[in-house]
Motif scaffolding. Structure first.
Motif, PDB file in Angstrom:
ATOM      1  N   PHE A  57      35.728  71.369  86.315  1.00 25.65           N
ATOM      2  CA  PHE A  57      36.495  70.904  87.456  1.00 25.65           C
ATOM      3  C   PHE A  57      37.563  71.911  87.824  1.00 25.65           C
ATOM      4  O   PHE A  57      38.126  72.582  86.956  1.00 25.65           O
ATOM      5  CB  PHE A  57      37.158  69.558  87.147  1.00 25.65           C
ATOM      6  CG  PHE A  57      36.185  68.435  86.973  1.00 25.65           C
ATOM      7  CD1 PHE A  57      35.625  67.810  88.076  1.00 25.65           C
ATOM      8  CD2 PHE A  57      35.814  68.006  85.709  1.00 25.65           C
ATOM      9  CE1 PHE A  57      34.719  66.780  87.922  1.00 25.65           C
ATOM     10  CE2 PHE A  57      34.907  66.969  85.550  1.00 25.65           C
ATOM     11  CZ  PHE A  57      34.354  66.355  86.658  1.00 25.65           C
ATOM     12  N   THR A  58      37.864  71.979  89.100  1.00 25.27           N
ATOM     13  CA  THR A  58      38.968  72.823  89.556  1.00 25.27           C
ATOM     14  C   THR A  58      40.282  72.129  89.230  1.00 25.27           C
ATOM     15  O   THR A  58      40.319  70.929  88.925  1.00 25.27           O
ATOM     16  CB  THR A  58      38.895  73.044  91.079  1.00 25.27           C
ATOM     17  OG1 THR A  58      39.095  71.784  91.740  1.00 25.27           O
ATOM     18  CG2 THR A  58      37.561  73.655  91.497  1.00 25.27           C
ATOM     19  N   GLN A  61      40.716  69.187  91.493  1.00 25.16           N
ATOM     20  CA  GLN A  61      39.905  68.035  91.094  1.00 25.16           C
ATOM     21  C   GLN A  61      40.516  67.321  89.903  1.00 25.16           C
ATOM     22  O   GLN A  61      40.540  66.086  89.853  1.00 25.16           O
ATOM     23  CB  GLN A  61      38.475  68.479  90.772  1.00 25.16           C
ATOM     24  CG  GLN A  61      37.683  68.892  91.994  1.00 25.16           C
ATOM     25  CD  GLN A  61      36.370  69.557  91.633  1.00 25.16           C
ATOM     26  OE1 GLN A  61      36.297  70.347  90.687  1.00 25.16           O
ATOM     27  NE2 GLN A  61      35.320  69.249  92.389  1.00 25.16           N
ATOM     28  N   LYS A  62      41.020  68.074  88.941  1.00 22.57           N
ATOM     29  CA  LYS A  62      41.676  67.472  87.778  1.00 22.57           C
ATOM     30  C   LYS A  62      42.908  66.686  88.204  1.00 22.57           C
ATOM     31  O   LYS A  62      43.152  65.576  87.725  1.00 22.57           O
ATOM     32  CB  LYS A  62      42.071  68.547  86.765  1.00 22.57           C
ATOM     33  CG  LYS A  62      40.904  69.172  86.045  1.00 22.57           C
ATOM     34  CD  LYS A  62      41.379  70.279  85.108  1.00 22.57           C
ATOM     35  CE  LYS A  62      40.211  70.978  84.456  1.00 22.57           C
ATOM     36  NZ  LYS A  62      40.651  72.080  83.582  1.00 22.57           N
ATOM     37  N   GLU A  64      43.436  65.316  91.121  1.00 26.30           N
ATOM     38  CA  GLU A  64      43.007  64.107  91.826  1.00 26.30           C
ATOM     39  C   GLU A  64      42.551  63.032  90.849  1.00 26.30           C
ATOM     40  O   GLU A  64      42.876  61.852  91.004  1.00 26.30           O
ATOM     41  CB  GLU A  64      41.871  64.426  92.799  1.00 26.30           C
ATOM     42  CG  GLU A  64      41.410  63.211  93.570  1.00 26.30           C
ATOM     43  CD  GLU A  64      40.245  63.468  94.510  1.00 26.30           C
ATOM     44  OE1 GLU A  64      39.675  62.470  94.993  1.00 26.30           O
ATOM     45  OE2 GLU A  64      39.910  64.637  94.764  1.00 26.30           O
ATOM     46  N   MET A  65      41.790  63.423  89.814  1.00 27.92           N
ATOM     47  CA  MET A  65      41.346  62.442  88.819  1.00 27.92           C
ATOM     48  C   MET A  65      42.541  61.821  88.096  1.00 27.92           C
ATOM     49  O   MET A  65      42.574  60.613  87.867  1.00 27.92           O
ATOM     50  CB  MET A  65      40.393  63.097  87.810  1.00 27.92           C
ATOM     51  CG  MET A  65      39.012  63.324  88.372  1.00 27.92           C
ATOM     52  SD  MET A  65      37.823  63.837  87.119  1.00 27.92           S
ATOM     53  CE  MET A  65      38.342  65.505  86.827  1.00 27.92           C
TER      54      MET A  65
END
Length: 92
Positions: A57-58, A61-62, A64-65
């Motif tokens: 994951f970018t 993305q991390k 956002e999670m």
């Protein structure tokens, strides 16, 4: 893990208090590195022997999670009575 109350720690001589805190920090860092290494070893074996597929994951993305998971993390902190600790960590 070594646990005792703040008042008990304060009852020790200053040099012993400093040694305990220093050793705890060093042990924590070592344990985290060992834990990550063991986890990576398990993942590597699953990839090699069982066809596990991993996704990198970018940073976005991390983030956002982590943001999406936060309501559940907050809920858990309330359930276990750790709201103050959780708040302190979030403010760091």
């Amino acid at each position: 893990m070594l646990c005792f109350s703040e008042s008990r720690l304060q009852s020790f001589p200053k040099d012993l208090q400093d040694a305990i805190v220093k050793a705890g920090l060093e042990a924590g860092r070592w344990h985290r590195k060992a834990e990550v290494a063991m986890g990576q070893e398990i993942i590597d074996k699953l990839v090699a022997n069982h066809g596990l597929k991993t996704i990198d994951f970018t940073a976005a993305q991390k983030a956002e999670m982590a943001q999406r998971a936060m309501p559940e993390v907050e809920k858990y902190a309330r359930q276990v009575g750790a709201e103050d600790i959780f708040k302190t960590i979030r403010e760091m």
